[in-house]
Design an enzyme around this catalytic site. Structure first.
Site, mmCIF file in Angstrom:
data_model
loop_
_atom_site.group_PDB
_atom_site.id
_atom_site.type_symbol
_atom_site.label_atom_id
_atom_site.label_comp_id
_atom_site.label_asym_id
_atom_site.label_seq_id
_atom_site.Cartn_x
_atom_site.Cartn_y
_atom_site.Cartn_z
ATOM 1 N N ASP A 134 40.851 35.494 35.532
ATOM 2 C CA ASP A 134 40.199 34.913 34.365
ATOM 3 C C ASP A 134 39.284 35.934 33.696
ATOM 4 O O ASP A 134 38.346 36.446 34.306
ATOM 5 C CB ASP A 134 39.377 33.697 34.787
ATOM 6 C CG ASP A 134 38.673 33.023 33.621
ATOM 7 O OD1 ASP A 134 39.257 32.096 33.033
ATOM 8 O OD2 ASP A 134 37.532 33.430 33.296
ATOM 9 N N TYR A 178 33.758 39.121 27.378
ATOM 10 C CA TYR A 178 33.358 39.844 28.591
ATOM 11 C C TYR A 178 33.528 41.354 28.430
ATOM 12 O O TYR A 178 33.015 42.124 29.239
ATOM 13 C CB TYR A 178 34.195 39.417 29.805
ATOM 14 C CG TYR A 178 34.091 37.974 30.213
ATOM 15 C CD1 TYR A 178 33.129 37.113 29.664
ATOM 16 C CD2 TYR A 178 34.971 37.455 31.159
ATOM 17 C CE1 TYR A 178 33.067 35.786 30.047
ATOM 18 C CE2 TYR A 178 34.905 36.121 31.548
ATOM 19 C CZ TYR A 178 33.953 35.294 30.978
ATOM 20 O OH TYR A 178 33.898 33.978 31.375
ATOM 21 N N LYS A 224 40.064 34.379 26.514
ATOM 22 C CA LYS A 224 39.418 33.339 25.713
ATOM 23 C C LYS A 224 38.980 33.883 24.352
ATOM 24 O O LYS A 224 38.547 35.033 24.241
ATOM 25 C CB LYS A 224 38.196 32.777 26.445
ATOM 26 C CG LYS A 224 38.442 32.413 27.899
ATOM 27 C CD LYS A 224 37.198 31.850 28.562
ATOM 28 C CE LYS A 224 37.347 31.764 30.063
ATOM 29 N NZ LYS A 224 37.080 33.062 30.729
ATOM 30 N N HIS A 231 36.785 29.482 23.734
ATOM 31 C CA HIS A 231 35.690 29.610 24.701
ATOM 32 C C HIS A 231 34.645 28.498 24.567
ATOM 33 O O HIS A 231 34.147 27.995 25.573
ATOM 34 C CB HIS A 231 35.036 30.988 24.549
ATOM 35 C CG HIS A 231 34.474 31.528 25.810
ATOM 36 N ND1 HIS A 231 34.336 32.869 26.063
ATOM 37 C CD2 HIS A 231 33.986 30.921 26.923
ATOM 38 C CE1 HIS A 231 33.812 33.055 27.267
ATOM 39 N NE2 HIS A 231 33.583 31.886 27.805
#
Length: 280
Positions: A47, A52, A77, A110
């Site tokens: 994931d 990120y 996401k 998200h």
């Protein structure tokens, strides 16, 4: 040593392991080595997210791993700042370029960002990206029932999964029941609550002692028995192995109930209420 993890089927037919690896803050060469090591240990669900800034790290780990790409399930996401349709389409493509992948197995919105109120546009972009073969399954994160009802009403397509904050201090019972009734799988972010507090909890500790397991293993087994997919994050090979070594014991109904009693109204880690929280 490689552990085999059970799988569940989503409403569109894609199968996912019941435990995956969270990768937040796993970056660069060290992160890629950690993720590829987790794959070698038995993880098949990885994931990540655009925000990120480690999709490239995940892609490099996939290249380094000893497992064929088609056996893996890679999630990313869409961030809130790219909810408009054209931006969402471009961002999905950029996500793939960053990871050097031809497709994502699962791609999620998200956060709903309801004040912006363009998450349906974002959803339509995901629907089209799936038609184009860029994504195998589409879902959401942190969406409330009314958000998901609107997606289905306006597009005819419901999410396959909703990734939500879920841990012993915030067990989201009502939301999980709604997911079950609507054939949407629940995925747990921060399943161990991102904090030392839960790992010191005496209730869970006593259950762990009873089963000769760690507190983390008991919590992750609790997620599994709830029917939720958990994605604990760890860079430690020992902890990665520990986190998926949960299929040789079961929690009793009484033990499940004792953990359920730990939930609290203010249990969110960072008070991120999807009804008002905005993520960009």
């Amino acid at each position: 040593m490689s552990i085999s993890i059970p799988e569940i089927k989503l409403n569109d037919g894609l199968t996912l392991p019941v435990i995956g690896l969270g990768t937040y803050k796993l970056n660069g060469n060290e992160g890629a080595n950690s993720i590829s090591g987790a794959i070698d240990t038995g993880y098949r669900l990885i994931d990540t997210a655009y925000i990120y800034e480690n999709e490239g790290t995940v892609g490099k780990a996939v290249q380094r791993a000893s497992v064929p790409r088609e056996e893996l399930r890679i999630t990313s996401k869409l961030p809130g700042r790219y909810h408009s349709y054209d931006k969402a389409v471009t961002t999905i493509q950029e996500s793939l370029y960053r990871a050097n992948l031809d497709y994502y197995d699962l791609y999620l919105i998200h956060w709903p960002n309801p004040k912006q109120d363009i998450y349906v546009e974002a959803w339509q972009a995901l629907i089209d990206a799936k038609k184009w073969g860029l994504i195998r399954s589409i879902g959401v994160c942190n969406f409330l029932p009314e958000h998901m009802e609107r997606l289905e009403k306006e597009t005819g397509i419901k999410p396959s999964i909703n990734q939500i904050e879920l841990h012993p201090f915030f067990n989201q019972e009502e939301q999980r029941i709604w997911h079950h009734e609507n054939n949407i799988k629940t995925e747990s972010w921060s399943p161990l609550a991102r904090a030392s507090e839960v790992l010191q909890n005496e209730t869970i500790r006593s259950i762990a002692v009873n089963h000769d397991k760690t507190i983390s293993q008991v919590i992750l087994r609790w997620h599994y028995q709830l029917g939720a997919i958990s994605i604990p994050k760890s860079s430690s090979p020992e902890r990665q192995l520990e986190n998926i070594s949960i299929f040789d014991f079961s929690l009793s109904d009484k033990e499940m109930g004792r953990i359920a009693e730990l939930t609290r109204p203010d249990g969110r880690i960072n008070d991120q209420d999807p009804a008002i929280y905005e993520e960009f």
